[in-house]
Write a protein that holds these residues in place. Structure first.
Motif, mmCIF file in Angstrom:
data_model
loop_
_atom_site.group_PDB
_atom_site.id
_atom_site.type_symbol
_atom_site.label_atom_id
_atom_site.label_comp_id
_atom_site.label_asym_id
_atom_site.label_seq_id
_atom_site.Cartn_x
_atom_site.Cartn_y
_atom_site.Cartn_z
ATOM 1 N N GLY A 9 48.948 -18.441 32.169
ATOM 2 C CA GLY A 9 47.879 -19.200 31.716
ATOM 3 C C GLY A 9 48.186 -20.795 32.452
ATOM 4 N N ASP A 43 46.109 -18.303 25.647
ATOM 5 C CA ASP A 43 44.739 -18.248 25.336
ATOM 6 C C ASP A 43 44.232 -18.667 26.689
ATOM 7 O OD1 ASP A 43 45.260 -17.929 22.614
ATOM 8 O OD2 ASP A 43 45.146 -20.180 22.264
ATOM 9 N N TYR A 44 44.782 -19.371 27.577
ATOM 10 C CA TYR A 44 44.268 -19.608 28.847
ATOM 11 C C TYR A 44 44.266 -18.339 29.966
ATOM 12 C CZ TYR A 44 43.674 -24.561 27.574
ATOM 13 O OH TYR A 44 43.161 -25.832 27.275
ATOM 14 N N ALA A 47 41.618 -16.068 28.769
ATOM 15 C CA ALA A 47 40.228 -16.654 29.387
ATOM 16 C C ALA A 47 40.185 -16.242 30.836
ATOM 17 C CB ALA A 47 40.348 -18.332 29.057
ATOM 18 N N CYS A 48 41.272 -16.424 31.457
ATOM 19 C CA CYS A 48 41.393 -15.985 33.077
ATOM 20 C C CYS A 48 40.944 -14.487 33.208
ATOM 21 C CB CYS A 48 42.784 -16.095 33.510
ATOM 22 S SG CYS A 48 42.911 -16.118 35.221
ATOM 23 N N LYS A 50 39.193 -12.618 31.225
ATOM 24 C CA LYS A 50 37.832 -12.448 30.907
ATOM 25 C C LYS A 50 37.004 -12.999 31.881
ATOM 26 C CE LYS A 50 34.285 -13.605 27.118
ATOM 27 N NZ LYS A 50 34.223 -14.053 26.046
ATOM 28 N N ARG A 51 37.329 -13.958 32.571
ATOM 29 C CA ARG A 51 36.722 -14.557 33.686
ATOM 30 C C ARG A 51 36.587 -13.585 34.825
ATOM 31 N NH1 ARG A 51 38.921 -19.024 33.255
ATOM 32 N NH2 ARG A 51 40.206 -18.832 34.654
ATOM 33 N N GLU A 181 40.882 -25.026 33.375
ATOM 34 C CA GLU A 181 40.912 -23.905 32.587
ATOM 35 C C GLU A 181 42.429 -23.447 32.557
ATOM 36 O OE1 GLU A 181 38.802 -23.155 30.165
ATOM 37 O OE2 GLU A 181 37.660 -25.045 31.037
#
Length: 236
Positions: A9, A43-44, A47-48, A50-51, A181
């Motif tokens: 992350g 969490d980051y 998010a990566c 998912k992106r 992010e």
């Protein structure tokens, strides 16, 4: 080349994920909960993933991490402030961390018929982290060639191992990494502290790369003294 990226992350591993997604076939991100001081960085990583539209696995090795005592990242030891080149930063070493994580990652890669595992170790880590140096990367690949002989051929990709964090920032811009992010700070507060080794290195990297740093720091000017020995006012 079907590739799994080990992603914490942080700026380096998220940049690597974007690079691999552009250059290879990214099939997933792999993160580890090793009992680190905070889980915010994970969490980051999620998010990566998912992106980039890929799966994200978190492997819980906290039971192992609890036995790797003596590090400010896993024990109730104060995280030191300053540059990575300082002797005090050895307090952030988690013994054999990358070897343990990579061994698991290679097992997963073989099971999932991936062609490669990518890791974001870089030249700036060489000061204090022996499992981030080119010699370790080469030795680990040689070991895995024997460990998986006749079963799988998995490459260890470490494209940043001989370059600086500033170079990673430059590369991240090329591949559209959303630096805001990403999470680097060892202390895991509401904002990056700006004082721990990884915050100092992050802030310096953007400066050297000539790229605007979108990070919100509690102490945005501390890095100047930590890297030059002069105060921010003196440098200005």
């Amino acid at each position: 080349m079907k590739t799994i990226v080990i992603c914490s992350g942080g700026l380096d591993s998220v940049s690597l994920a974007h690079k691999v997604a552009a250059e290879h076939q990214l099939i997933g991100l792999l993160s580890f909960d090793y009992g680190q001081r905070h889980r915010k960085e994970l969490d980051y990583a999620a998010a990566c993933a998912k992106r980039l539209g890929v799966a994200h696995q978190i492997i819980d090795i906290s039971a192992i991490g609890s036995h790797l005592t003596g590090s400010a990242l896993t024990d109730d030891i104060e995280v030191p402030d300053g540059h990575y080149a300082e002797e005090t930063m050895k307090a952030t070493v988690v013994p054999n961390r990358n070897a343990i994580m990579l061994a698991i990652a290679f097992g997963l890669a073989a099971a999932q018929q991936a062609d490669a595992v990518a890791v974001a170790v870089h030249g700036g880590d060489h000061f204090i982290y022996p499992d981030c140096r080119p010699g370790f990367i080469d030795a680990f690949q040689a070991m895995q060639n024997q460990a998986l002989d006749g079963y799988a051929n998995v490459l260890l990709l470490a494209p940043y191992v001989t370059i600086s964090k500033a170079d990673i920032v430059t590369d991240g811009v090329k591949y559209g990494t959303p630096f805001a992010e990403t999470w680097s700070c060892y202390k895991g507060g509401a904002r990056h502290c700006g004082r721990c080794g990884t915050c100092v290195e992050r802030r310096e990297a953007f400066h050297l790369a000539g790229v605007d740093d979108p990070t919100d720091y509690d102490d945005p000017d501390f890095w100047v003294g930590a890297t030059t020995g002069f105060s921010a006012a003196e440098v200005k």
